[in-house]
Scaffold this motif. Structure first.
Motif, PDB file in Angstrom:
ATOM      1  N   ALA A   1       0.854  -1.351   0.175  1.00  0.00           N
ATOM      2  CA  ALA A   1      -0.127  -0.287   0.004  1.00  0.00           C
ATOM      3  C   ALA A   1       0.891   0.743  -0.079  1.00  0.00           C
ATOM      4  N   ILE A   2       2.049   0.995  -0.026  1.00  0.00           N
ATOM      5  CA  ILE A   2       3.045   2.250   0.550  1.00  0.00           C
ATOM      6  C   ILE A   2       3.829   2.345  -1.189  1.00  0.00           C
ATOM      7  N   GLU A   3       3.594   3.697  -1.385  1.00  0.00           N
ATOM      8  CA  GLU A   3       4.473   4.128  -2.888  1.00  0.00           C
ATOM      9  C   GLU A   3       5.727   4.488  -2.759  1.00  0.00           C
ATOM     10  N   GLY A   4       7.005   4.458  -2.577  1.00  0.00           N
ATOM     11  CA  GLY A   4       7.995   4.534  -2.041  1.00  0.00           C
ATOM     12  C   GLY A   4       8.978   5.446  -3.264  1.00  0.00           C
ATOM     13  N   ALA A   5       8.580   5.241  -4.672  1.00  0.00           N
ATOM     14  CA  ALA A   5       9.493   5.641  -5.646  1.00  0.00           C
ATOM     15  C   ALA A   5      10.233   7.199  -5.302  1.00  0.00           C
ATOM     16  N   ALA A   6       9.519   7.919  -4.328  1.00  0.00           N
ATOM     17  CA  ALA A   6      10.282   9.026  -4.443  1.00  0.00           C
ATOM     18  C   ALA A   6      11.018   9.284  -3.061  1.00  0.00           C
TER      19      ALA A   6
END
Length: 723
Positions: free
Chosen positions: A211-216
């Protein structure tokens, strides 16, 4: 912050902006209770360094490249192997016990690509080239969801009872030799490659929490271990080290860090015409409330993944220390930069601003970047509250990432990684080197490898032509051995040979030879088996590479003078020392042969069966010497001096002991195709010259307890030749 963000999302889905505000308020309260300073529990660096076998131990999820100890998930009992060594007159035989074990070690709870180096008790068990330093079978299961049951586990437990451990990457050792490790399973650690490195911390976060978008969050690490009581604890650990934070994005969470797009909001006193809007406060905590020193513990890539520590300190008041245990593989400068960044964030976090806004700020989420009019830089919304129909935002200044400086990992002392190479072994019957007569034939085995990493080989011998084999334990320490390049030619056993020399090629470049003076030679220094001749050498001259020239030779030592001048290029050279030659006494008949197998670490390094003839040189007396003939009237008197296999050093001025049950000799007179035989118990015999045809060859044998010696020979061409 985790509960704040999650409940903000949940509240927004249920009740829109107002629901999001209420959810954030509740989550903020939970965060204050559950995530107070000092209560976070993440993976400890020690968790990866110590091998475990406890039921219920958590198996880490590995990313990138790192070193992990793993958990033993299956093992057999130790398997005992016994071999009888020694025996002979004056000493009893000894039974030597060695042990092997088979076991499986779980490495990762997600798939991996490969295992490279393996350490056992801190020393390399498997090198970078994939070579094992100790004999063992090895299989790696990569952790796929369809991997089969390991055949060894299935055979031991039964096919229906053996799990495949699908989704778990694990290694299986089959019959690992334990003698090097004190006959116990050693502490193992593995260099595991799970993904192509480096791996961004954001990628790791997204993998463990979809559920976590970590591309940044792009901070790269060479390796990382996900291990802890909860996923939240691992994420908190990542955030503490990187300075990132979470922000809600619709139905998902986004990991962000540093400056970026930010909406501007009024500072205190702005828009005073709107009731309650823009009211703000500013507070700065005392300097001693922030950490004065931040330490980052990590796995140091430059030191074979050993634990390292980098620190950042500030001047000023306070004595608080902060520690971040990051189960990641880093270079020292990167770890230093993380410590400096954490220190800067701790100092910047002393300044907080609270602004009170109207209903139009309901959509501002915890974790949002904002800009505040009249305040430099950007701010992160740390807490969100809805009070009396107004939105209150508590904000923390976003610290800029410091520029990475230099840092030292300290001195690295790596375990030596030397190739084992192909096993070379020499197997031969050896004359007694001390003053104790033997009762059984004695054989010597000396072994080494073509590379400096060779340590030992397991031995077995056959007395029936290879039909059956008996264990003989392991070899001694690596010997200095090789082959003859240029033989020494003829020589004399009674004089120092200063004319001839021998050139040998040693098995590997790590082997060396040394000079010795006459006193050292007399004490037994530089004794070597050269083909079938025992020699000693006073001078050893390196010629480059693995070639050496040996000169100033003592030839035909310990009764091997019949072999002088018989060497050929390619024959063996073995330096004989107490620690590098293994002696084996066997009940075999003189005239037979014994075979030897030397099994190295890898099957391709095994030595083909070696055969040693049983000449009896270890049991039989040496041939008589000083054979001479004189006339006594019309007869010929033949005299000689006996030798002994006991008492080789003449120390007391009297004759040496016989070393046999009795003194006896056999004499052969070979003339005109006819052989006459005489026997005597004295070192002389009278031969009738009447009717003796010339040329005549006279041979004298000493009769020993176990057989007769080789012959001392004298050829007479005519009677006039006899003085």
């Amino acid at each position: 912050m985790m509960a704040t963000v999650v409940l903000t999302i949940a509240g927004g889905l249920i009740g829109g902006p107002l629901g999001a505000g209420l959810g954030g308020l509740i989550g903020n309260t939970i965060d204050r209770q559950l995530l107070r300073p000092g209560t976070r529990e993440g993976a400890r660096l020690a968790d990866l360094r110590v091998q475990t076998s406890s039921y219920g131990t958590q198996i880490p999820k590995l990313f990138g490249r790192l070193r992990v100890a793993g958990s033993v998930i299956w093992a057999t009992d130790l398997i005992e192997h016994r071999a009888t060594e020694g025996g002979g007159k004056g000493r009893g035989a000894a039974t030597v016990f060695t042990y092997t074990a088979s076991f499986a070690v779980a490495l990762s709870a997600r798939p991996i690509l490969r295992v490279e180096r393996i350490w056992a008790d801190g020393q390399l068990l498997r090198g970078a080239a994939g070579d094992f330093k100790v004999r063992t079978g090895f299989r790696l299961h990569h952790g796929s969801e369809d991997q089969p049951v390991d055949p060894l586990i299935a055979s031991a437990e039964g096919i229906g009872l053996a799990p495949a451990h699908r989704g778990i990457a694990y290694a299986v050792f089959e019959d690992l030799e334990l003698a090097t490790f004190g006959n116990r399973i050693p502490q193992l650690s593995f260099e595991v490659v799970a993904d192509p490195a480096p791996v961004a911390l954001g990628t790791i976060a997204s993998s463990i929490a979809p559920a976590i978008e970590g591309a940044a969050l792009s901070l790269p690490v060479a390796g990382f271990s996900v291990q802890g009581p909860t996923i939240g604890s691992v994420l908190e650990n990542i955030l503490a080290a990187s300075g990132g934070w979470l922000r809600s994005e619709g139905q998902a969470l986004r990991l962000i860090e540093g400056d970026g797009a930010a909406e501007r909001w009024p500072d205190a006193g702005a828009h005073r015409g709107e009731a309650g809007r823009g009211r703000g406060t500013r507070s700065i905590a005392a300097a001693d409330t922030a950490a004065r020193r931040v330490s980052v513990q990590y796995y140091d890539a430059a030191r074979d993944y050993q634990a390292g520590v980098q620190q950042a300190c500030r001047d000023g008041p306070g004595n608080r220390d902060s520690r971040i245990e990051l189960p990641a593989v880093l270079e020292a400068p990167a770890a230093k930069a993380l410590a400096a960044g954490a220190l800067l964030r701790a100092d910047s976090g002393r300044e907080r601003r609270t602004i009170t806004l109207g209903w139009d700020a309901l959509a501002v989420r915890p974790g949002e970047r904002i800009a505040i009019e009249g305040a430099p830089g950007q701010w992160r919304v740390d807490r969100w509250a809805l009070e009396r129909m107004t939105v209150r935002l508590e904000c923390v200044r976003i610290a800029r990432t410091p520029i990475a400086g230099s840092a030292s990992a300290g001195r690295a002392v790596a375990a030596p990684d030397e190739r084992h190479g192909t096993t070379m072994a020499c197997w031969f019957e050896l004359p007694p080197l001390d003053d104790t007569p033997l009762a059984r034939p004695r054989f010597a085995v000396a072994a080494a490898g073509t590379a400096a990493g060779w340590r030992r080989a397991m031995l077995s011998y056959s007395r029936d032509g290879g039909i059956s084999w008996e264990a003989a334990g392991s070899t001694a320490y690596p010997a200095v051995l090789g082959t003859i390049v240029e033989p020494p030619g003829t020589g004399c056993a009674t004089l120092t040979d200063g004319i001839h020399h021998v050139i040998v090629e040693l098995a590997n470049a790590a082997m060396v030879l040394a000079n010795a003076d006459d006193r050292g030679l007399d004490a037994g220094a530089n004794l070597a088996m050269l083909g079938a001749e025992l020699i000693q050498f006073a001078r050893a001259e390196p010629l480059g590479g693995t070639h050496w020239r040996l000169s100033r030779l003592w030839r035909g030592r310990r009764g091997t003078d019949p072999a002088i001048g018989t060497q050929r290029a390619g024959d063996r050279f073995v330096l004989l020392t107490r620690d590098t030659v293994k002696l084996i006494d066997l009940d075999v008949a003189i005239g037979g042969s014994v075979q030897l197998l030397a099994q190295g670490v890898e099957a391709e390094s095994d030595v083909a069966p070696l055969t040693a003839p049983v000449s009896g040189i270890s049991l039989l007396p040496p041939a008589p010497v000083q054979l001479r003939a004189t006339r006594e009237g019309s007869d010929i008197r033949l005299r000689w001096a006996r030798r002994s296999r006991a008492g080789g050093a003449w120390q007391d001025g009297v004759d040496i002991p016989i070393g046999e049950q009795s003194e006896a000799y056999a004499v052969e007179i070979d003339a005109a195709g006819r052989v006459d035989r005489l026997s005597t118990s004295q070192p002389s015999v009278t031969i009738g010259a009447a009717g003796l045809q010339f040329p005549a060859t006279l041979r004298v044998f000493q009769i020993g307890t176990y057989g007769r010696s080789t012959a001392a020979t004298l050829t007479l061409s005519s009677l006039g030749e006899v003085p």
